[in-house]
Motif scaffolding. Structure first.
Motif, PDB file in Angstrom:
ATOM      1  N   GLY A   1      23.960 -17.225  33.977  1.00 52.56           N
ATOM      2  CA  GLY A   1      24.925 -16.396  33.262  1.00 52.56           C
ATOM      3  C   GLY A   1      26.349 -16.906  33.209  1.00 52.56           C
ATOM      4  O   GLY A   1      27.267 -16.162  32.886  1.00 52.56           O
ATOM      5  N   VAL A   2      26.543 -18.182  33.532  1.00 51.95           N
ATOM      6  CA  VAL A   2      27.915 -18.698  33.512  1.00 51.95           C
ATOM      7  C   VAL A   2      28.275 -19.336  32.171  1.00 51.95           C
ATOM      8  O   VAL A   2      29.444 -19.601  31.904  1.00 51.95           O
ATOM      9  CB  VAL A   2      28.178 -19.706  34.657  1.00 51.95           C
ATOM     10  N   GLY A   3      27.247 -19.593  31.341  1.00 52.18           N
ATOM     11  CA  GLY A   3      27.544 -20.124  30.001  1.00 52.18           C
ATOM     12  C   GLY A   3      26.949 -21.494  29.723  1.00 52.18           C
ATOM     13  O   GLY A   3      27.474 -22.227  28.893  1.00 52.18           O
ATOM     14  N   LYS A   4      25.855 -21.831  30.388  1.00 51.07           N
ATOM     15  CA  LYS A   4      25.227 -23.141  30.152  1.00 51.07           C
ATOM     16  C   LYS A   4      24.724 -23.275  28.713  1.00 51.07           C
ATOM     17  O   LYS A   4      25.026 -24.260  28.042  1.00 51.07           O
ATOM     18  CB  LYS A   4      24.017 -23.344  31.086  1.00 51.07           C
ATOM     19  N   THR A   5      23.973 -22.279  28.252  1.00 54.79           N
ATOM     20  CA  THR A   5      23.375 -22.378  26.926  1.00 54.79           C
ATOM     21  C   THR A   5      24.445 -22.320  25.837  1.00 54.79           C
ATOM     22  O   THR A   5      24.445 -23.115  24.897  1.00 54.79           O
ATOM     23  CB  THR A   5      22.338 -21.258  26.746  1.00 54.79           C
ATOM     24  N   THR A   6      25.383 -21.389  25.980  1.00 55.88           N
ATOM     25  CA  THR A   6      26.502 -21.282  25.037  1.00 55.88           C
ATOM     26  C   THR A   6      27.264 -22.600  24.967  1.00 55.88           C
ATOM     27  O   THR A   6      27.616 -23.075  23.884  1.00 55.88           O
ATOM     28  CB  THR A   6      27.469 -20.182  25.519  1.00 55.88           C
ATOM     29  N   SER A   7      27.499 -23.190  26.126  1.00 53.32           N
ATOM     30  CA  SER A   7      28.264 -24.436  26.171  1.00 53.32           C
ATOM     31  C   SER A   7      27.466 -25.597  25.587  1.00 53.32           C
ATOM     32  O   SER A   7      28.018 -26.443  24.889  1.00 53.32           O
ATOM     33  CB  SER A   7      28.674 -24.762  27.617  1.00 53.32           C
TER      34      SER A   7
ATOM     35  N   LEU B   1      18.081 -21.244  23.977  1.00 59.34           N
ATOM     36  CA  LEU B   1      18.928 -22.137  23.184  1.00 59.34           C
ATOM     37  C   LEU B   1      18.623 -21.985  21.691  1.00 59.34           C
ATOM     38  O   LEU B   1      19.528 -21.993  20.865  1.00 59.34           O
ATOM     39  CB  LEU B   1      18.718 -23.593  23.643  1.00 59.34           C
ATOM     40  N   ASP B   2      17.334 -21.796  21.365  1.00 56.94           N
ATOM     41  CA  ASP B   2      16.951 -21.602  19.967  1.00 56.94           C
ATOM     42  C   ASP B   2      17.651 -20.388  19.353  1.00 56.94           C
ATOM     43  O   ASP B   2      18.136 -20.410  18.227  1.00 56.94           O
ATOM     44  CB  ASP B   2      15.421 -21.461  19.847  1.00 56.94           C
ATOM     45  N   LEU B   3      17.765 -19.322  20.169  1.00 57.54           N
ATOM     46  CA  LEU B   3      18.377 -18.080  19.699  1.00 57.54           C
ATOM     47  C   LEU B   3      19.889 -18.243  19.504  1.00 57.54           C
ATOM     48  O   LEU B   3      20.460 -17.829  18.500  1.00 57.54           O
ATOM     49  CB  LEU B   3      18.080 -16.983  20.723  1.00 57.54           C
ATOM     50  N   VAL B   4      20.516 -18.873  20.488  1.00 54.30           N
ATOM     51  CA  VAL B   4      21.963 -19.089  20.420  1.00 54.30           C
ATOM     52  C   VAL B   4      22.322 -20.032  19.264  1.00 54.30           C
ATOM     53  O   VAL B   4      23.369 -19.912  18.639  1.00 54.30           O
ATOM     54  CB  VAL B   4      22.477 -19.628  21.784  1.00 54.30           C
ATOM     55  N   MET B   5      21.393 -20.947  18.940  1.00 54.49           N
ATOM     56  CA  MET B   5      21.635 -21.885  17.843  1.00 54.49           C
ATOM     57  C   MET B   5      21.174 -21.321  16.497  1.00 54.49           C
ATOM     58  O   MET B   5      21.294 -21.978  15.471  1.00 54.49           O
ATOM     59  CB  MET B   5      20.863 -23.194  18.088  1.00 54.49           C
ATOM     60  N   GLY B   6      20.579 -20.134  16.502  1.00 54.61           N
ATOM     61  CA  GLY B   6      20.119 -19.525  15.252  1.00 54.61           C
ATOM     62  C   GLY B   6      18.865 -20.159  14.683  1.00 54.61           C
ATOM     63  O   GLY B   6      18.621 -20.102  13.477  1.00 54.61           O
ATOM     64  N   ALA B   7      18.036 -20.755  15.567  1.00 53.69           N
ATOM     65  CA  ALA B   7      16.838 -21.436  15.072  1.00 53.69           C
ATOM     66  C   ALA B   7      15.564 -20.772  15.583  1.00 53.69           C
ATOM     67  O   ALA B   7      14.481 -21.348  15.521  1.00 53.69           O
ATOM     68  CB  ALA B   7      16.869 -22.899  15.501  1.00 53.69           C
ATOM     69  N   GLU B   8      15.702 -19.529  16.067  1.00 56.62           N
ATOM     70  CA  GLU B   8      14.581 -18.875  16.748  1.00 56.62           C
ATOM     71  C   GLU B   8      13.346 -18.670  15.872  1.00 56.62           C
ATOM     72  O   GLU B   8      12.232 -18.615  16.358  1.00 56.62           O
ATOM     73  CB  GLU B   8      15.041 -17.545  17.378  1.00 56.62           C
TER      74      GLU B   8
ATOM     75  N   ILE C   1      21.532 -33.748  24.905  1.00 57.56           N
ATOM     76  CA  ILE C   1      22.172 -32.744  25.764  1.00 57.56           C
ATOM     77  C   ILE C   1      21.077 -31.837  26.336  1.00 57.56           C
ATOM     78  O   ILE C   1      20.386 -31.141  25.595  1.00 57.56           O
ATOM     79  CB  ILE C   1      23.185 -31.871  24.977  1.00 57.56           C
ATOM     80  N   CYS C   2      20.926 -31.850  27.657  1.00 56.90           N
ATOM     81  CA  CYS C   2      19.863 -31.093  28.321  1.00 56.90           C
ATOM     82  C   CYS C   2      20.414 -29.783  28.871  1.00 56.90           C
ATOM     83  O   CYS C   2      21.261 -29.796  29.773  1.00 56.90           O
ATOM     84  CB  CYS C   2      19.255 -31.913  29.451  1.00 56.90           C
ATOM     85  N   ASP C   3      19.940 -28.675  28.346  1.00 60.50           N
ATOM     86  CA  ASP C   3      20.375 -27.356  28.807  1.00 60.50           C
ATOM     87  C   ASP C   3      19.494 -26.941  29.983  1.00 60.50           C
ATOM     88  O   ASP C   3      18.321 -26.634  29.819  1.00 60.50           O
ATOM     89  CB  ASP C   3      20.246 -26.362  27.644  1.00 60.50           C
ATOM     90  N   SER C   4      20.075 -26.950  31.166  1.00 57.20           N
ATOM     91  CA  SER C   4      19.305 -26.661  32.382  1.00 57.20           C
ATOM     92  C   SER C   4      19.083 -25.161  32.560  1.00 57.20           C
ATOM     93  O   SER C   4      19.949 -24.371  32.219  1.00 57.20           O
ATOM     94  CB  SER C   4      20.062 -27.204  33.594  1.00 57.20           C
TER      95      SER C   4
ATOM     96  N   VAL D   1      20.817 -34.351  19.882  1.00 60.22           N
ATOM     97  CA  VAL D   1      19.730 -33.408  20.087  1.00 60.22           C
ATOM     98  C   VAL D   1      20.060 -32.557  21.315  1.00 60.22           C
ATOM     99  O   VAL D   1      20.553 -33.074  22.322  1.00 60.22           O
ATOM    100  CB  VAL D   1      18.357 -34.111  20.236  1.00 60.22           C
ATOM    101  N   VAL D   2      19.852 -31.249  21.185  1.00 62.59           N
ATOM    102  CA  VAL D   2      20.014 -30.361  22.341  1.00 62.59           C
ATOM    103  C   VAL D   2      18.614 -29.913  22.775  1.00 62.59           C
ATOM    104  O   VAL D   2      17.798 -29.534  21.934  1.00 62.59           O
ATOM    105  CB  VAL D   2      20.914 -29.142  22.029  1.00 62.59           C
ATOM    106  N   ILE D   3      18.344 -30.008  24.075  1.00 60.82           N
ATOM    107  CA  ILE D   3      17.006 -29.667  24.578  1.00 60.82           C
ATOM    108  C   ILE D   3      17.086 -28.497  25.537  1.00 60.82           C
ATOM    109  O   ILE D   3      17.909 -28.482  26.456  1.00 60.82           O
ATOM    110  CB  ILE D   3      16.367 -30.830  25.371  1.00 60.82           C
ATOM    111  N   ASP D   4      16.209 -27.532  25.340  1.00 57.37           N
ATOM    112  CA  ASP D   4      16.114 -26.393  26.249  1.00 57.37           C
ATOM    113  C   ASP D   4      15.094 -26.698  27.349  1.00 57.37           C
ATOM    114  O   ASP D   4      13.925 -26.961  27.059  1.00 57.37           O
ATOM    115  CB  ASP D   4      15.680 -25.158  25.448  1.00 57.37           C
ATOM    116  N   PHE D   5      15.532 -26.683  28.601  1.00 60.63           N
ATOM    117  CA  PHE D   5      14.622 -26.935  29.729  1.00 60.63           C
ATOM    118  C   PHE D   5      14.161 -25.644  30.396  1.00 60.63           C
ATOM    119  O   PHE D   5      13.476 -25.677  31.414  1.00 60.63           O
ATOM    120  CB  PHE D   5      15.297 -27.836  30.780  1.00 60.63           C
ATOM    121  N   ASP D   6      14.573 -24.504  29.850  1.00 58.62           N
ATOM    122  CA  ASP D   6      14.236 -23.230  30.483  1.00 58.62           C
ATOM    123  C   ASP D   6      12.867 -22.751  29.995  1.00 58.62           C
ATOM    124  O   ASP D   6      12.764 -21.843  29.169  1.00 58.62           O
ATOM    125  CB  ASP D   6      15.321 -22.198  30.180  1.00 58.62           C
TER     126      ASP D   6
END
Lengths: 88, 270
Positions: free
Chosen positions: B13-19, B46-53, B117-120, B35-40
């Motif tokens: 909740g500190v802002g990893k995905t947003t950042s 990340l798909d939702l925050v990027m509008g690609a859900e 960019i790897c979103d942890s 490329v941004v990759i979601d590791f969660d």
């Protein structure tokens, strides 16, 4: 503005947070990485040296490190069985 | 040469995905292939925050398990030509990320992109470890708050001991990104300020993103803030951070709560 808020409300919380963190992290950093390895290594090597001379149970050896601000102490506690009973 | 960046924090909740979204979009806007990759895995966002859900057909785990080609799983952003998203699986568990599988995908991505960019995920378990494992550099997201700073310290320790680079005896460069910074609280002495955090964590600062409702608005819209509100203070902070990531030397400005006369007149908040 900050002068008045300091004047009326003496206790700011950020310095408390910083102090608490610094103390906690100093402790966590030392216990986390290198030192837990160091302890295991020490225990293992001390065991080997002792076992050269005495047949001894691993559980009878206790290694403990106490961390102080100025110095730390290493405490090694070994229960040595009475020689004539065990070895012969 | 491609650079793999992990965006991590330990705490949630500190802002990893947003950042990740904001930084990825800002990098892509400079013409770089990103490329941004979601590791969660299991809790993808990340798909939702990027509008690609609604455009996720295949995901990261499908590629690792050979069920889809990488090119099938990469989602092309509709706003920025050079920006791609690789979504996490929503249905599998985090054990689906194997070191071998992740390594293969990263190696393939390195040939196609300038920035990976790897979103942890939060925490220090498998997903988080895999996100940082192949990283060349790390961005550590920290809020000015005790639990976040403590977790960041822990993550820094893990970055220095368990990553691929660390195991080869190399140093992994780390950048501190402070988010949700409320200037007024810091100046009142009721929030850890930038100097406090830097003194405790002692890694170089890459930017300070002010606490702002623009950030929430951007995720509501499914658009990285650097695209949807590029002139907002938060987006400017991200854009500057990206320039520093690319090696530019720009001084970091600490946000202040000083309002201009005009802002005051119309009651506008920063």
């Amino acid at each position: 503005m900050s002068f008045f808020s300091n004047f009326f409300n003496k206790k700011n919380t950020a310095p408390v947070a910083k102090d608490r963190l610094q103390i906690l992290l100093a402790h966590e950093r030392s216990s986390q990485t290198s030192n837990s390895d160091l302890l295991q290594k020490l225990q293992k090597e001390i065991m080997e040296v002792i076992q050269k001379h005495i047949a001894i149970d691993q559980e009878k050896i206790h290694v403990k490190v106490d961390r102080g601000n100025d110095f730390s102490t290493l405490e090694i506690d070994i229960e040595v069985p009475q020689q004539n009973k065990t070895n012969n | 040469m491609a650079k793999v960046i992990v965006v991590t924090s330990g705490k949630g909740g500190v802002g990893k995905t947003t950042s990740t979204a904001a930084i990825g979009a800002a990098l892509a806007q400079t013409g770089q292939n990103v490329v941004v990759i979601d590791f969660d895995v299991g809790l993808r966002n990340l798909d939702l925050v990027m509008g690609a859900e609604r455009r996720v057909v295949f995901d990261f785990v499908n590629v690792i398990q050979g069920e889809a080609a990488l090119s099938q799983a990469l989602i092309k952003d509709k706003r920025v030509e050079t920006l791609y998203i690789l979504a996490a699986s929503q249905t599998r568990d985090k054990d689906a990320l194997t070191e071998e599988g992740v390594g293969k995908v990263i190696a393939e991505l390195r040939e196609k992109f300038d920035w990976i960019i790897c979103d942890s995920p939060a925490g220090i378990e498998k997903g988080a470890k895999m996100a940082m494992h192949f990283a060349d550099e790390a961005i550590i997201i920290t809020n000015p708050e005790v639990s976040s700073v403590r977790d960041s310290d822990r993550i820094i320790g893990i970055l220095d001991s368990t990553t691929d680079k660390a195991q080869k005896g190399e140093k992994i460069p780390k950048h501190l990104l402070i988010t949700r910074y409320a200037a007024s609280r810091a100046s009142r002495g009721d929030m850890l300020n930038t100097d406090d955090i830097l003194e405790i964590l002692s890694i170089p600062l890459i930017g300070i993103v002010p606490e702002s409702e623009d950030v929430l608005k951007a995720s509501n819209l499914g658009s990285p803030i650097t695209l949807s509100a590029p002139n907002s203070p938060a987006a400017r902070a991200y854009s500057e951070a990206v320039k520093r990531l690319q090696g530019e030397k720009i001084e970091v400005t600490v946000p202040t709560d000083k309002k201009g006369f005009f802002d005051w007149l119309i009651g506008r908040n920063k």
